[in-house]
Scaffold this active site. Structure first.
Site, PDB file in Angstrom:
ATOM      1  N   GLY A 129     100.096 -41.280  38.717  1.00  0.00           N
ATOM      2  CA  GLY A 129     101.382 -41.111  39.929  1.00  0.00           C
ATOM      3  C   GLY A 129     101.460 -42.370  40.785  1.00  0.00           C
ATOM      4  N   GLN A 172     103.314 -46.442  48.828  1.00  0.00           N
ATOM      5  CA  GLN A 172     102.118 -47.202  48.478  1.00  0.00           C
ATOM      6  C   GLN A 172     102.697 -48.779  48.311  1.00  0.00           C
ATOM      7  OE1 GLN A 172     100.687 -43.972  45.664  1.00  0.00           O
ATOM      8  NE2 GLN A 172      98.836 -44.813  45.990  1.00  0.00           N
ATOM      9  N   CYS A 187      92.889 -42.322  44.330  1.00  0.00           N
ATOM     10  CA  CYS A 187      93.872 -42.823  44.930  1.00  0.00           C
ATOM     11  C   CYS A 187      94.122 -44.266  44.697  1.00  0.00           C
ATOM     12  CB  CYS A 187      94.043 -42.406  46.375  1.00  0.00           C
ATOM     13  SG  CYS A 187      95.827 -42.930  47.105  1.00  0.00           S
ATOM     14  N   LEU A 188      95.291 -45.017  44.210  1.00  0.00           N
ATOM     15  CA  LEU A 188      95.353 -46.374  43.753  1.00  0.00           C
ATOM     16  C   LEU A 188      95.221 -47.138  45.326  1.00  0.00           C
ATOM     17  CD1 LEU A 188      98.245 -46.104  41.376  1.00  0.00           C
ATOM     18  CD2 LEU A 188      95.954 -46.438  41.060  1.00  0.00           C
ATOM     19  N   HIS A 205      99.590 -34.610  45.841  1.00  0.00           N
ATOM     20  CA  HIS A 205      99.225 -35.729  46.293  1.00  0.00           C
ATOM     21  C   HIS A 205     100.189 -36.762  46.654  1.00  0.00           C
ATOM     22  CE1 HIS A 205      95.864 -38.950  46.192  1.00  0.00           C
ATOM     23  NE2 HIS A 205      97.142 -39.855  46.094  1.00  0.00           N
ATOM     24  N   GLU A 206     101.310 -36.948  45.735  1.00  0.00           N
ATOM     25  CA  GLU A 206     102.481 -37.984  45.928  1.00  0.00           C
ATOM     26  C   GLU A 206     103.264 -37.575  47.216  1.00  0.00           C
ATOM     27  OE1 GLU A 206     100.592 -40.002  43.000  1.00  0.00           O
ATOM     28  OE2 GLU A 206     102.037 -40.853  44.878  1.00  0.00           O
ATOM     29  N   HIS A 220     101.801 -38.620  50.500  1.00  0.00           N
ATOM     30  CA  HIS A 220     102.109 -39.954  50.426  1.00  0.00           C
ATOM     31  C   HIS A 220     103.448 -40.402  51.486  1.00  0.00           C
ATOM     32  CE1 HIS A 220      98.960 -42.544  48.882  1.00  0.00           C
ATOM     33  NE2 HIS A 220      98.827 -41.745  47.851  1.00  0.00           N
TER      34      HIS A 220
HETATM   35  O1  LIG Z   1      97.326 -43.227  44.247  1.00  0.00           O
HETATM   36  C1  LIG Z   1      98.133 -42.374  43.966  1.00  0.00           C
HETATM   37  O2  LIG Z   1      98.992 -41.672  44.553  1.00  0.00           O
HETATM   38  C2  LIG Z   1      98.015 -42.009  42.472  1.00  0.00           C
HETATM   39  C3  LIG Z   1      97.023 -41.222  42.062  1.00  0.00           C
HETATM   40  C4  LIG Z   1      97.732 -40.107  41.666  1.00  0.00           C
HETATM   41  C5  LIG Z   1      96.706 -38.818  41.599  1.00  0.00           C
HETATM   42  C6  LIG Z   1      95.562 -38.547  42.466  1.00  0.00           C
HETATM   43  C7  LIG Z   1      94.822 -37.475  42.422  1.00  0.00           C
HETATM   44  C8  LIG Z   1      94.917 -36.712  40.921  1.00  0.00           C
HETATM   45  C9  LIG Z   1      96.139 -36.758  40.054  1.00  0.00           C
HETATM   46  C10 LIG Z   1      96.917 -38.230  40.545  1.00  0.00           C
HETATM   47  C11 LIG Z   1      96.335 -42.208  40.751  1.00  0.00           C
HETATM   48  O3  LIG Z   1      96.795 -41.765  39.575  1.00  0.00           O
HETATM   49  S1  LIG Z   1      94.675 -42.191  40.983  1.00  0.00           S
HETATM   50  C12 LIG Z   1      94.076 -42.229  39.331  1.00  0.00           C
HETATM   51  C13 LIG Z   1      93.994 -41.188  38.623  1.00  0.00           C
HETATM   52  C14 LIG Z   1      94.019 -41.196  37.236  1.00  0.00           C
HETATM   53  C15 LIG Z   1      93.950 -40.248  36.530  1.00  0.00           C
HETATM   54  C16 LIG Z   1      93.511 -38.812  37.082  1.00  0.00           C
HETATM   55  C17 LIG Z   1      93.340 -38.790  38.417  1.00  0.00           C
HETATM   56  C18 LIG Z   1      93.408 -39.948  39.087  1.00  0.00           C
HETATM   57 ZN   LIG Z   2      97.379 -41.739  46.180  1.00  0.00          ZN
END
Ligand SMILES: O=C(O)C[C@@H](Cc1ccccc1)[C@H](O)SCc1ccccc1
Ligand SMILES: [Zn+2]
Length: 166
Positions: A44, A49, A89-90, A131-132, A135
């Site tokens: 996501g 971000q 979270c990225l 989560h998004e 943000h």
């Molecule tokens: O930073 C972000 O918002 C993207 C996250 C989104 C996310 C967070 C938690 C659970 C699901 C999605 C990134 O995808 S974090 C990396 C990641 C990759 C696979 C599974 C979970 C998190």
């Molecule tokens: Zn995030």
């Protein structure tokens, strides 16, 4: 590729503005965001971000980057169940924490052509959508943790930023 803002960058606290026109310029931003998300192995990515303060996020929870989803002016219309899940979270490289969220959500949004759609999601996609959407409201997953844990995470990331800046 776009630069992802890293915590504790205050710009991550910005509340995004609604999108007023789904045009080619927005679609260029969407394409750049997909490239950035896939390059970072994210499932996501919210416009906040990448320092674009518009109500827009992407998701693709497939294994082979085959299910790209775009959510413009998203609203959660239904929530159901509760589910604690380890989140990353990225904007917080290397930080993982358990967050409790609804296990099923229905979201209404515009797609990349400005068409309205509604989607009911469970599992990872439901977590990602919540989560998004946080943000876009300047809310971060560490906000669900105790102030003590949040402070430890801030200190750890600030130290890493200093070390990598040297
Ligand atoms: O930073 C972000 O918002 C993207 C996250 C989104 C996310 C967070 C938690 C659970 C699901 C999605 C990134 O995808 S974090 C990396 C990641 C990759 C696979 C599974 C979970 C998190
Ligand atoms: Zn995030």
């Amino acid at each position: 590729k776009l630069t992802i803002l890293k915590y504790p960058d205050e710009r991550l606290r910005t509340v995004a503005e609604p999108v007023t026109s789904v045009d080619d310029s927005l679609r260029d931003t969407i394409d750049a965001m997909f490239e950035t998300m896939y390059d970072s192995n994210g499932v996501g990515l919210a416009a906040t971000q990448v320092n674009v303060h518009k109500r827009l996020f992407l998701a693709d929870c497939s294994e082979d980057q085959s299910e790209p989803l775009v959510f413009i002016n998203p609203e959660i219309t239904e929530k159901d169940g509760l589910f604690a899940n380890e989140e990353g979270c990225l904007s917080f490289p290397g930080v993982y924490a358990k967050v409790e969220r609804a296990s099923k959500v229905t979201v209404k949004a515009l797609d990349r052509n400005g068409e309205e759609f509604s989607l009911t999601a469970e599992g990872l996609l439901a977590i990602c959508i919540q989560h998004e959407l946080d943000h876009l409201n300047g809310k971060l997953f560490v906000d669900y943790l105790s102030p003590l844990k949040r402070d430890r995470i801030r200190k750890k990331l600030e130290k890493e930023a200093r070390l990598s800046a040297v």
